[in-house]
Design a protein around this motif. Structure first.
Motif, PDB file in Angstrom:
ATOM      1  N   ASP A  18       0.836  -1.206   0.000  1.00 49.98           N
ATOM      2  CA  ASP A  18       0.000   0.000   0.000  1.00 49.98           C
ATOM      3  C   ASP A  18       0.867   1.250   0.000  1.00 49.98           C
ATOM      4  O   ASP A  18       0.596   2.208  -0.724  1.00 49.98           O
ATOM      5  CB  ASP A  18      -0.949   0.021   1.201  1.00 49.98           C
ATOM      6  N   TYR A  21       2.314   1.912  -3.431  1.00 51.42           N
ATOM      7  CA  TYR A  21       1.305   2.443  -4.347  1.00 51.42           C
ATOM      8  C   TYR A  21       1.001   3.909  -4.020  1.00 51.42           C
ATOM      9  O   TYR A  21       0.979   4.760  -4.911  1.00 51.42           O
ATOM     10  CB  TYR A  21       0.009   1.616  -4.297  1.00 51.42           C
ATOM     11  N   ILE A  22       0.777   4.202  -2.742  1.00 55.70           N
ATOM     12  CA  ILE A  22       0.442   5.568  -2.344  1.00 55.70           C
ATOM     13  C   ILE A  22       1.599   6.520  -2.620  1.00 55.70           C
ATOM     14  O   ILE A  22       1.411   7.588  -3.203  1.00 55.70           O
ATOM     15  CB  ILE A  22       0.031   5.609  -0.854  1.00 55.70           C
ATOM     16  N   GLN A  25       2.168   8.060  -5.999  1.00 59.53           N
ATOM     17  CA  GLN A  25       1.230   9.085  -6.463  1.00 59.53           C
ATOM     18  C   GLN A  25       1.681  10.507  -6.098  1.00 59.53           C
ATOM     19  O   GLN A  25       1.153  11.480  -6.612  1.00 59.53           O
ATOM     20  CB  GLN A  25      -0.169   8.843  -5.868  1.00 59.53           C
ATOM     21  N   LYS A 111      -7.454   7.573  -7.135  1.00 58.85           N
ATOM     22  CA  LYS A 111      -6.881   6.240  -7.375  1.00 58.85           C
ATOM     23  C   LYS A 111      -6.532   5.556  -6.052  1.00 58.85           C
ATOM     24  O   LYS A 111      -6.788   4.361  -5.878  1.00 58.85           O
ATOM     25  CB  LYS A 111      -5.627   6.338  -8.245  1.00 58.85           C
ATOM     26  N   VAL A 112      -5.928   6.325  -5.136  1.00 56.79           N
ATOM     27  CA  VAL A 112      -5.571   5.765  -3.830  1.00 56.79           C
ATOM     28  C   VAL A 112      -6.824   5.298  -3.105  1.00 56.79           C
ATOM     29  O   VAL A 112      -6.854   4.210  -2.520  1.00 56.79           O
ATOM     30  CB  VAL A 112      -4.782   6.792  -2.988  1.00 56.79           C
ATOM     31  N   TYR A 113      -7.886   6.089  -3.152  1.00 53.22           N
ATOM     32  CA  TYR A 113      -9.141   5.697  -2.507  1.00 53.22           C
ATOM     33  C   TYR A 113      -9.720   4.428  -3.145  1.00 53.22           C
ATOM     34  O   TYR A 113     -10.229   3.561  -2.445  1.00 53.22           O
ATOM     35  CB  TYR A 113     -10.174   6.818  -2.590  1.00 53.22           C
ATOM     36  N   THR A 116      -6.860   1.223  -2.526  1.00 51.19           N
ATOM     37  CA  THR A 116      -6.373   0.813  -1.214  1.00 51.19           C
ATOM     38  C   THR A 116      -7.411   1.106  -0.141  1.00 51.19           C
ATOM     39  O   THR A 116      -8.026   2.171  -0.137  1.00 51.19           O
ATOM     40  CB  THR A 116      -5.069   1.543  -0.828  1.00 51.19           C
ATOM     41  N   GLY A 119      -6.071   3.941   2.200  1.00 53.22           N
ATOM     42  CA  GLY A 119      -6.277   5.301   1.693  1.00 53.22           C
ATOM     43  C   GLY A 119      -7.587   5.882   2.184  1.00 53.22           C
ATOM     44  O   GLY A 119      -7.662   7.059   2.562  1.00 53.22           O
TER      45      GLY A 119
END
Length: 188
Positions: A18, A21-22, A25, A111-113, A116, A119
């Protein structure tokens, strides 16, 4: 990026996947003292995490400026209502000192929301904290005298007293610089 990860980990544990990925961004940006990050009338495109520096929220108008907030290191900042609604901002966000921040775009945040669960947890936590701070400030403006509001800054937000010019502090507590000078003389 370590400051952001530490902020998140104060809220909840975050997996390495996670976090990768975060963190992908976000991008690092610099702003010079006096630079406007978000102009009144523009649609906010980013959420910022302040690594170092100071930001000011204010409403420019013909009679001057009305300062209504500050943001310091290890805090999120944005014309958040404009970001959420993707509508023109009714105020400016300005660097009061040279500032380094990490920013995530509106699309990156969405995208994060979507990708994940963490997020969403962090987003909700951050939004709730912003709401509580806004509610507290509104109640202080309605219930406290200017002197009480100024004295509360010493106890609750000493960084404002140390780092913000007095003319902005006066505007923030809803008085003129001259009235603030009188209050300061009374308590010294």
């Amino acid at each position: 990026m370590g400051h952001i990860k530490a902020y998140y980990e104060q809220i909840t544990a975050i997996s390495q996947a996670d976090w990768q990925y975060i963190s992908a961004q976000f991008e690092r940006v610099r702003f010079l003292k006096g630079e406007v990050l978000t102009e009144k009338g523009d649609i906010e495109r980013f959420l910022y995490f302040i690594e170092c520096g100071v930001l000011r929220y204010y409403i420019p108008d013909d009679d001057g400026e009305l300062t209504f907030g500050f943001c310091f290191s290890k805090e999120f900042a944005s014309a958040y209502d404009s970001l959420l609604m993707q509508s023109p901002s009714t105020y400016r966000l300005q660097a009061l000192a040279d500032t380094i921040a990490w920013r995530i775009s509106h699309d990156g945040l969405q995208k994060v929301y979507a990708k994940t669960q963490i997020g969403n947890v962090i987003g909700r936590y951050t939004a709730e904290r912003l709401f509580l701070a806004k509610n507290k400030r509104e109640l202080e403006l309605l219930r406290q005298t200017a002197k009480e509001r100024y004295l509360n800054l010493f106890a609750e937000q000493p960084e404002i007293i140390k780092r913000i010019p007095l003319k902005y502090i006066a505007s923030y507590i809803g008085i003129t610089p001259q009235a603030l000078s009188r209050i300061r003389r009374q308590i010294c």
